[in-house]
Design a protein around this motif. Sequence first.
Motif: not given
Length: 411
Positions: A199, A212, A214, A216, A308, A310
């Motif tokens: 993270r 994180d 995603d 969040r 990540t 993505h």
Amino acid sequence: MGAHRGGASRPWTHDTRDALRWLGAPPTLLALAVLVLNDHVLKQSAPGFVTGKLSDVAGLVLAPALLAVVLTLLRIPRAAPVALVATAVGFTLVKTTTEGVEVANHLWSAVGWPTQMLRDPTDLIALPGLLLAAHVSRAERRRGAGARRRAALALGALALPFAVVATAATSPCTTWRGLESVGVVNGDFSGPPSRTEHRVVIALSYQKTSIDVDGRWTTLNSLDEARVGDLGPTLEEACSVEAPRRCWRRTPDTREPWVEASDDGGATWSTDYRMPSQQLDRLRQDAEGGCKDDPPPFFPQDIAVLDTPHGPMVAVASGRAGLLLRDPDGTWSQVSTDDLGQRPGTAPTPDPDVLFTPVDPTPSTTARGPMPSSTPPIPPRPTTPCATRTVVTVTPNPRNGTPFPREVCVG
């Protein structure tokens, strides 16, 4: 001719004498001594959580008595309870709101003591100091005539100017520099997904927040804050681990929020984000209160890249400009320090003995400090059946939060 009684010409009212005895009581004088010693000696020799909060506690014991003296001189009725309530409300507003701390800084500057107070909700832990102040006030009002009563009055009058100076000039003026540190951390954070992960961690002076893979956001609880510790060296440039030729850096010699990117490992650079001048001007206007010859920074201080699913996420700590965040799709946004402090948190759940580790940037990264060696990921702990459970008290770190109960296996 009748004699003129000395009592009729006393310069102080009965309420003022009560307030001065409160100020001259031993606990209040001790708070004054602690405040002066801590702010001018201990904070410089041993800075940290204890010395930071010690001044708050001492100030909350001393300030109501001093304020009560002022209120009685202004003929304000019920000066003692008014002073206690006003101190509690004022301290809470200064420590929890941007408006409160700005008003306080302007007031101190207006009376000739420029001070840079900081919004820090963790300082509210010192509020019980007001309970001691209230107890001392009540005890002095109930004290009967005698030598101790006269001594407290004399000491209060003697301590009055020192108390004014001590509360008005507790520490040298220091400019709050905003967000200066970000980093990628590897570990098992509280809450889901209950496994080792990477993270981005954003470190404000009063709390840490994570993002994180995603996207969040989570405000770290006291246990996770204690386990995170150091975020590693301060970086001017960082690259993706999965795509090492993709790098980002603070634009050299800039004094504004300006970030460059490279797709060839740093051979060439181009602007990836530059804050519009009008937005930067508004931020500078809203961030008044810096000290002389030490203006607050509005340019990149530290940079981190999180890979990540993505694509790379880039986080840039930019002083009083807050956080510059590049989403994996390439969109940049600016997040103020106030917004960073309002993210949801999680309860402390993982094993407190497992520490987090800063993730080593790629070899092409340029750092302003020594580069730590790469640390292997922490493997997840195997789960085993639990025969007997019991509740124990966990203290994550003496400087972070209060102890909390936790269920553990004992057999």
